[in-house]
Motif scaffolding. Structure first.
Motif, PDB file in Angstrom:
ATOM      1  N   LYS A  51       0.859  -1.180   0.000  1.00 56.50           N
ATOM      2  CA  LYS A  51       0.000   0.000   0.000  1.00 56.50           C
ATOM      3  C   LYS A  51       0.892   1.225   0.000  1.00 56.50           C
ATOM      4  O   LYS A  51       1.596   1.502   0.978  1.00 56.50           O
ATOM      5  N   HIS A  52       0.874   1.916  -1.109  1.00 53.21           N
ATOM      6  CA  HIS A  52       1.685   3.111  -1.233  1.00 53.21           C
ATOM      7  C   HIS A  52       0.852   4.331  -0.873  1.00 53.21           C
ATOM      8  O   HIS A  52      -0.357   4.235  -0.649  1.00 53.21           O
ATOM      9  N   GLU A  53       1.483   5.467  -0.846  1.00 51.62           N
ATOM     10  CA  GLU A  53       0.822   6.685  -0.390  1.00 51.62           C
ATOM     11  C   GLU A  53      -0.434   6.990  -1.201  1.00 51.62           C
ATOM     12  O   GLU A  53      -1.449   7.438  -0.664  1.00 51.62           O
ATOM     13  N   ASN A  54      -0.363   6.735  -2.517  1.00 52.66           N
ATOM     14  CA  ASN A  54      -1.492   7.117  -3.362  1.00 52.66           C
ATOM     15  C   ASN A  54      -2.275   5.941  -3.934  1.00 52.66           C
ATOM     16  O   ASN A  54      -3.202   6.126  -4.707  1.00 52.66           O
ATOM     17  N   GLU A  55      -1.912   4.701  -3.530  1.00 57.36           N
ATOM     18  CA  GLU A  55      -2.601   3.564  -4.124  1.00 57.36           C
ATOM     19  C   GLU A  55      -2.356   2.290  -3.327  1.00 57.36           C
ATOM     20  O   GLU A  55      -1.251   2.047  -2.843  1.00 57.36           O
ATOM     21  N   ASP A  56      -3.410   1.471  -3.243  1.00 53.68           N
ATOM     22  CA  ASP A  56      -3.337   0.194  -2.549  1.00 53.68           C
ATOM     23  C   ASP A  56      -3.362  -0.929  -3.589  1.00 53.68           C
ATOM     24  O   ASP A  56      -4.375  -1.161  -4.245  1.00 53.68           O
TER      25      ASP A  56
ATOM     26  N   PHE B 115      10.294  -1.912  -4.551  1.00 59.17           N
ATOM     27  CA  PHE B 115      10.580  -0.541  -4.156  1.00 59.17           C
ATOM     28  C   PHE B 115      10.183  -0.265  -2.710  1.00 59.17           C
ATOM     29  O   PHE B 115       9.931   0.871  -2.329  1.00 59.17           O
ATOM     30  N   GLY B 116      10.072  -1.325  -1.927  1.00 57.98           N
ATOM     31  CA  GLY B 116       9.678  -1.154  -0.541  1.00 57.98           C
ATOM     32  C   GLY B 116       8.180  -1.309  -0.372  1.00 57.98           C
ATOM     33  O   GLY B 116       7.399  -1.116  -1.306  1.00 57.98           O
ATOM     34  N   ALA B 117       7.785  -1.649   0.844  1.00 52.83           N
ATOM     35  CA  ALA B 117       6.378  -1.949   1.105  1.00 52.83           C
ATOM     36  C   ALA B 117       5.486  -0.728   0.973  1.00 52.83           C
ATOM     37  O   ALA B 117       4.330  -0.820   0.595  1.00 52.83           O
ATOM     38  N   GLY B 118       6.024   0.453   1.294  1.00 54.80           N
ATOM     39  CA  GLY B 118       5.206   1.655   1.194  1.00 54.80           C
ATOM     40  C   GLY B 118       4.259   1.854   2.358  1.00 54.80           C
ATOM     41  O   GLY B 118       3.528   2.836   2.409  1.00 54.80           O
ATOM     42  N   SER B 119       4.232   0.915   3.289  1.00 55.17           N
ATOM     43  CA  SER B 119       3.382   1.057   4.473  1.00 55.17           C
ATOM     44  C   SER B 119       3.868   0.073   5.525  1.00 55.17           C
ATOM     45  O   SER B 119       4.664  -0.812   5.243  1.00 55.17           O
ATOM     46  N   ASP B 120       3.403   0.252   6.727  1.00 56.71           N
ATOM     47  CA  ASP B 120       3.860  -0.587   7.835  1.00 56.71           C
ATOM     48  C   ASP B 120       2.691  -1.354   8.432  1.00 56.71           C
ATOM     49  O   ASP B 120       2.155  -0.990   9.486  1.00 56.71           O
ATOM     50  N   PHE B 121       2.306  -2.427   7.766  1.00 59.22           N
ATOM     51  CA  PHE B 121       1.261  -3.283   8.310  1.00 59.22           C
ATOM     52  C   PHE B 121       1.857  -4.208   9.354  1.00 59.22           C
ATOM     53  O   PHE B 121       2.979  -4.705   9.209  1.00 59.22           O
ATOM     54  N   THR B 122       1.110  -4.444  10.403  1.00 55.15           N
ATOM     55  CA  THR B 122       1.506  -5.505  11.324  1.00 55.15           C
ATOM     56  C   THR B 122       1.244  -6.848  10.642  1.00 55.15           C
ATOM     57  O   THR B 122       0.531  -6.928   9.637  1.00 55.15           O
ATOM     58  N   GLU B 123       1.794  -7.911  11.192  1.00 57.55           N
ATOM     59  CA  GLU B 123       1.552  -9.239  10.632  1.00 57.55           C
ATOM     60  C   GLU B 123       0.067  -9.560  10.620  1.00 57.55           C
ATOM     61  O   GLU B 123      -0.449 -10.139   9.651  1.00 57.55           O
ATOM     62  N   GLU B 124      -0.601  -9.182  11.678  1.00 58.81           N
ATOM     63  CA  GLU B 124      -2.030  -9.495  11.771  1.00 58.81           C
ATOM     64  C   GLU B 124      -2.827  -8.707  10.732  1.00 58.81           C
ATOM     65  O   GLU B 124      -3.759  -9.240  10.110  1.00 58.81           O
ATOM     66  N   GLU B 125      -2.447  -7.450  10.536  1.00 51.56           N
ATOM     67  CA  GLU B 125      -3.126  -6.647   9.517  1.00 51.56           C
ATOM     68  C   GLU B 125      -2.880  -7.212   8.121  1.00 51.56           C
ATOM     69  O   GLU B 125      -3.808  -7.306   7.308  1.00 51.56           O
TER      70      GLU B 125
END
Length: 627
Positions: A527-532, A559-569
């Motif tokens: 999930k990037h800043e402008n798009e999932d 290019f990197g995950a673009g977000s910091d989801f937990t494992e559960e998320e």
């Protein structure tokens, strides 16, 4: 002007310009006015019109009628004589273009640029072009982003053209152009920012030094159509050709079901970057090499099963061989000694199966490394001048390419050795086969055309299936559908560039509209800043990546995950995608719709009635399951 016609199609051939106008159901299609048919000889353009002897005659058969044009006595190429045959098929109304060599020089012919690109100038968003670049690209006239360089110069059977066709539609009237010898062909496309047209035309390439054989192209015309219409025409075309094979058919050969509805994990064991590799960093040596023991991956699998409660999972394992990722192929064995050797790998394999999960390995049978213990230059691809290509792009450093005639033997050798050590594989990934262009080889002992190259690659996939090992490769390609079960990904073109870069058109699932029920495709979940990207997984009814560690940062969409989801998320996101995939994996993607002019609202409908609607601007989705 010479005119030939039936009740639906009329062709006007202009002897002065060698141009062809086609009238289909009253809609006129004409080649660009500045186009002149030509071929390249020793790198120089030679016009068809430069032939001193040119003649045209009508030719009728029991299947159709058309115009044969004869060209000979070129000043630059006196040995060359060829014909073109443009004809209408009586039973279908389709128009066929054939380029036929009669005599030609032993060498020097490079390519033929014919038929011409259509004149497509109109300031209307209802005029658009379809390219099979990645999953699929729709370029409306007037699109504000310039079309960049197509991968592999638009060669078919590559990332630049998953399927061997392109299409243009104007005011719901369109054509699809299918190349019937795609291994020796490609397309050239151009679109400038804001320009009221996109140009796309066919290129026919030499094979083993000359044009060699007849090239055929099919143009099918439709009225009241859209991109779905063209995809469904091509789907039926592949069925007629006998090249269409569904997942259910493949399930009769191997256990496909165990992969359906799985979350995908891409992880590695050993990385070693050689000093001559472009990825070698002399200023930060700690980046060049690293090692993750098999035991760590075993622990990771138990964590997914016992702590996270993931029900179905597939582990794609990189760098498991002793040389390290992208090193010394095809001599990759034994299992990495530093990471725990065969015992450590077997423990990982057994743990995966104890958890009810699926295990597969990364392997490579095209890149041929000079450091390989059995490296032999005579087994490499040889170019027309007798040399072998070489580079040092990847971690293993200096390499050439293994001739595909040899690949099935190495595949069998290595996989029998894995089985001898009781490594029970469920899947195997043979790198780059479906992404990179087919090779040709001039070495006399294993001379190989590009078509034969694809046949040998497909034979490698077929061998895996014969061992109940599900076959995979980097991306997808039309030629591989007979024996390919799944892939690493089949992304839209923009996903291979940095997220902040503008899109070159509207992403549409052309490949999935033809082949969704034939190949399992996992999707990026960043999930990037402008798009999932999760929404693309849903709209395509694909499988999810729970964890995707790209081998080379900054390339191949890494290019990197673009977000910091937990494992559960991340698990919850993947569960939604996996649940949908389990429901529709064997279903045809019947239709896809763009619900607004920006392309940010889209809808997919599957054969079982399941409907998915997404809004990329809001990051929302709605799934309606039928049954």
């Amino acid at each position: 002007m010479i005119t030939i016609k039936d009740n639906i199609i009329k062709l006007d051939f202009h002897e002065e310009t060698l141009h062809c106008d086609i009238y289909a159901d009253g809609t006129k299609w004409t080649w660009q006015h500045n186009y002149q048919p030509y071929f390249k000889y020793n790198g120089k353009d030679v016009l068809f019109s430069e032939a001193k002897n040119v003649s045209h005659k009508r030719y009728d058969t029991g299947i159709g009628f058309g115009l044969v044009s004869h060209y000979e006595n070129f000043e630059q190429v006196p040995e060359l004589c060829f014909e073109t045959y443009i004809w209408i098929e009586l039973s279908t109304g389709d128009v066929h273009f054939e380029w036929i060599p009669i005599t030609e020089p032993a060498s020097g012919m490079d390519e033929v640029v014919w038929p011409g690109a259509m004149d497509f100038m109109c300031d209307s968003e209802d005029w658009y072009t379809l390219l099979n670049w990645g999953q699929g690209l729709l370029i409306p006239n007037g699109w504000e982003t310039t079309l960049g360089k197509v991968p592999f110069d638009g060669r078919m059977c590559t990332e630049g053209s998953y399927m061997p066709w392109f299409s243009q539609i104007k005011d719901r009237n369109g054509y699809i152009a299918i190349c019937e010898q795609p291994e020796d062909a490609g397309y050239r496309a151009a679109h400038e920012s804001g320009e009221a047209q996109t140009s796309v035309g066919m290129v026919l390439y030499k094979s083993l030094g000359s044009m060699r054989y007849r090239r055929t192209l099919l143009y099918h015309f439709e009225k009241d159509c859209d991109y779905n219409t063209m995809c469904k025409f091509y789907r039926n075309y592949t069925k007629e050709q006998g090249t269409f094979h569904t997942l259910r058919e493949k399930a009769a050969r191997a256990d496909v079901e165990k992969l359906v509805g799985s979350m995908f994990v891409h992880a590695g064991i050993k990385t070693r970057v050689q000093p001559e590799s472009r990825f070698f960093d002399p200023e930060a040596p700690e980046k060049n090499n690293h090692l993750t023991p098999f035991a760590v991956r075993t622990k990771q699998i138990r964590h997914c099963y016992e702590k996270l409660g993931i029900k179905k999972l597939y582990l794609h394992l990189d760098g498991w061989g002793d040389p390290g990722y992208d090193n010394e192929h095809p001599d990759y064995l034994p299992a990495c000694i530093e990471a725990g050797g065969w015992e450590g790998m077997k423990e990982l394999c057994d743990t995966i199966h104890d958890c009810g999960y699926v295990f597969g390995t990364h392997d490579q049978y095209r890149d041929y490394y000079f450091r390989a213990s059995t490296y032999d230059e005579s087994s490499a691809i040889h170019l027309e001048d007798g040399s072998i290509p070489s580079h040092a792009n990847w971690a293993g450093g200096n390499q050439t390419y293994l001739c595909a005639t040899q690949a099935p033997y190495y595949v069998k050798r290595n996989f029998l050795e894995l089985a001898a050590h009781d490594i029970k594989l469920d899947c195997a990934y043979l790198d780059v086969f479906t992404c990179n262009e087919p090779d040709e080889c001039f070495e006399p002992h294993h001379k190989m055309t590009r078509k034969e190259c694809l046949e040998f690659r497909s034979r490698c996939f077929a061998y895996l299936l014969s061992q109940n090992i599900l076959s995979s490769s980097e991306e997808v390609a039309d030629w591989s559908v007979a024996n390919l079960v799944f892939c690493h990904y089949a992304p839209y073109d923009f996903m291979m560039r940095r997220p902040e870069e503008p899109k070159q058109g509207i992403p549409v699932p052309l490949f999935n509209l033809v082949y969704h029920d034939c190949v399992i495709i996992p999707w990026m979940m960043e999930k990037h800043e402008n798009e999932d990207y999760m929404l693309y997984a849903l709209i395509n009814g694909g499988a999810p990546y729970f964890d995707r560690n790209g081998a080379y940062n900054g390339t191949d969409g890494a290019f990197g995950a673009g977000s910091d989801f937990t494992e559960e998320e991340q698990k919850k996101r993947c569960e939604q995608v996996a649940s949908l995939h389990e429901h529709v994996a064997y279903s045809e993607l019947v239709s896809h719709r763009i619900l607004d002019k920006t392309g940010l609202r889209q809808q997919s409908t599957f054969a079982d009635g399941t409907c998915v609607e997404v809004d990329f601007s809001k990051g929302t989705y709605k799934i309606t399951v039928n049954g």
